[in-house]
Design a protein around this motif. Structure first.
Motif: not given
Ligand code: PLP
Length: 394
Positions: A107-109, A112, A131, A134, A173, A177, A207-208, A238-239, A247
């Motif tokens: 996942g991106a989280k 990041l 978000y 970061y 981003c 978000n 991510a979006y 995810s999105k 995940r």
């Protein structure tokens, strides 16, 4: 115990946004037991996975139960079939990626948060509001943070006015978000040119990306000339395909990226090989399926559903003449709280007068104060009902 702990954790602010929201809802419910509360604070997808993704998961899980097709540890950087699916997906936007620049992750989280491992002490520029990952991951590793500010004047798309260092790391981003704002080609080119000129690195969170509905907005920073010399891109299933519970994400570290004589690609490779053991085989097969023609069209169906909600919400703000960003290439709508209310005052007002829950802008940074985020992830029915209630109180 007297072991030394990471004192940088003292610099983090309390992670209280969503717990505070729930606390306030529960308190409200104590005295309003029959309130029909509509949640427009949801930052998670709500529609189920597409059929091709589920079929791929089932098939791959069955393979894991058979001697001939069982697989053990996956490659740390992702199976070739997943990387090839990402490469092909990018070729739809006319971006050509080297297979070795693609790293599949959970996942991106995670990416990041983990990317800070490969950097020394540099000036770090983070959008405000944004978000929170970061900021917190840089604080945990003892970095000094500076901000690039989003305001009504720049439509919450911060530019480089606030940057006075060379050799910086700059987070962007887009679509954003929480503000839903997205950089168009022209603005993103300004960023890339600036990064090249100032020998800086952009960490680009896309991510979006799948919500982009405007030809003037690039789906990847690599649509901009020279971006491979100055940007790492981090993206997520995810999105795009509803993988928040499954995940899977990916990071692109171009082979061209070098600093102090070191390849950033090799460093990230080394980092992942040491601290990460890859994404499970069924999930990677599901990710591959999500990027197939059928998978993309199934995901598009869900995205269109959310975007119809976003459109209805945007029309409400248009009709009321209330300033907002997002809602066009993003599931988020970010608007100014009426009557100069703070974002928490507006939260309470909205809960009390309309039984609607959203997310206070102050939770995304100091420059989010006075603003509010609502999302399009609820059902059509609830969104329509929420709009009727909002019409009466805005
Ligand atoms: N980046 C942004 C801007 C997000 O809003 C989110 C999740 O809400 C993520 C990354 C995390 O994505 P993932 O689910 O792949 O960890």
């Amino acid at each position: 115990m007297n072991i030394k702990i990471n004192k940088n954790f003292d610099n983090l602010s309390e992670n209280y946004l969503f717990s505070e929201i729930n606390k306030r809802i529960n308190k409200y419910k104590e005295t309003h037991t029959d309130a029909n509360i509509i949640r427009l604070g949801i930052g998670d997808v709500t529609l189920p996975l597409g059929k091709s993704v589920v079929d791929a998961l089932v098939k791959a899980s069955n393979e894991m139960g058979l001697k001939d097709t069982f697989r053990g540890y996956p490659p740390e950087y992702g199976y070739d079939f997943t990387k090839m699916a990402v490469k092909n997906y990018y070729s739809n936007f006319n971006v050509s990626l080297d297979m070795n620049s693609i790293f599949i992750s959970d996942g991106a989280k995670s990416d990041l948060g983990n990317i800070v491992d490969i950097f020394g002490d540099n000036p770090i520029y983070i959008p405000n509001p944004v978000y929170p990952v970061y900021l917190d991951s840089n604080l945990m590793s003892g970095r000094n943070i500076k901000y690039i500010i989003g305001t009504k004047e720049n439509n919450f798309l911060p530019m480089m006015n606030d940057i006075n260092d060379k050799n910086s790391i700059i987070y962007l981003c887009s679509p954003n978000n929480p503000t839903g704002g997205a950089y168009d080609y022209e603005k993103l080119k300004e960023w890339v040119d600036f990064a090249i000129k100032n020998e800086s690195l952009i960490i680009y969170d896309s991510a979006y990306e799948a919500f982009i509905a405007n030809d003037n907005i690039p789906h990847s920073i690599y649509k901009i000339e020279n971006a491979k010399k100055c940007a790492i891109e981090i993206c997520s299933f995810s999105k795009q395909a509803g993988f928040t519970g499954l995940r899977c994400g990916f990071t692109i570290v171009p082979l061209e990226l070098e600093s102090e004589g070191h390849s950033l690609n090799k460093m990230w490779k080394r980092r992942q090989a040491t601290k990460f053991n890859g994404v499970s085989y069924p999930v990677q097969r599901a990710a591959e399926a999500a990027l197939s023609e059928k998978g993309i069209s199934e995901a598009k169906y869900n995205i269109n559903y959310y975007m119809e909600n976003a459109k209805m919400l945007s029309e409400l703000f248009d009709s009321k003449g209330i300033y907002y960003t997002g809602g066009k290439s993003s599931p988020y709508i970010w608007f100014k709280c009426p009557n100069a209310m703070t974002s928490w005052e507006f939260f309470d007002y909205l809960l009390d007068k309309a039984n609607i829950v959203g997310t206070p802008g102050a939770g995304f940074g100091t420059f989010g104060e006075g603003y509010f985020r609502i999302t399009s992830f609820n059902t059509h029915e609830n969104t329509i009902e929420a709009i009727e209630r909002l019409k009466k109180i805005l």
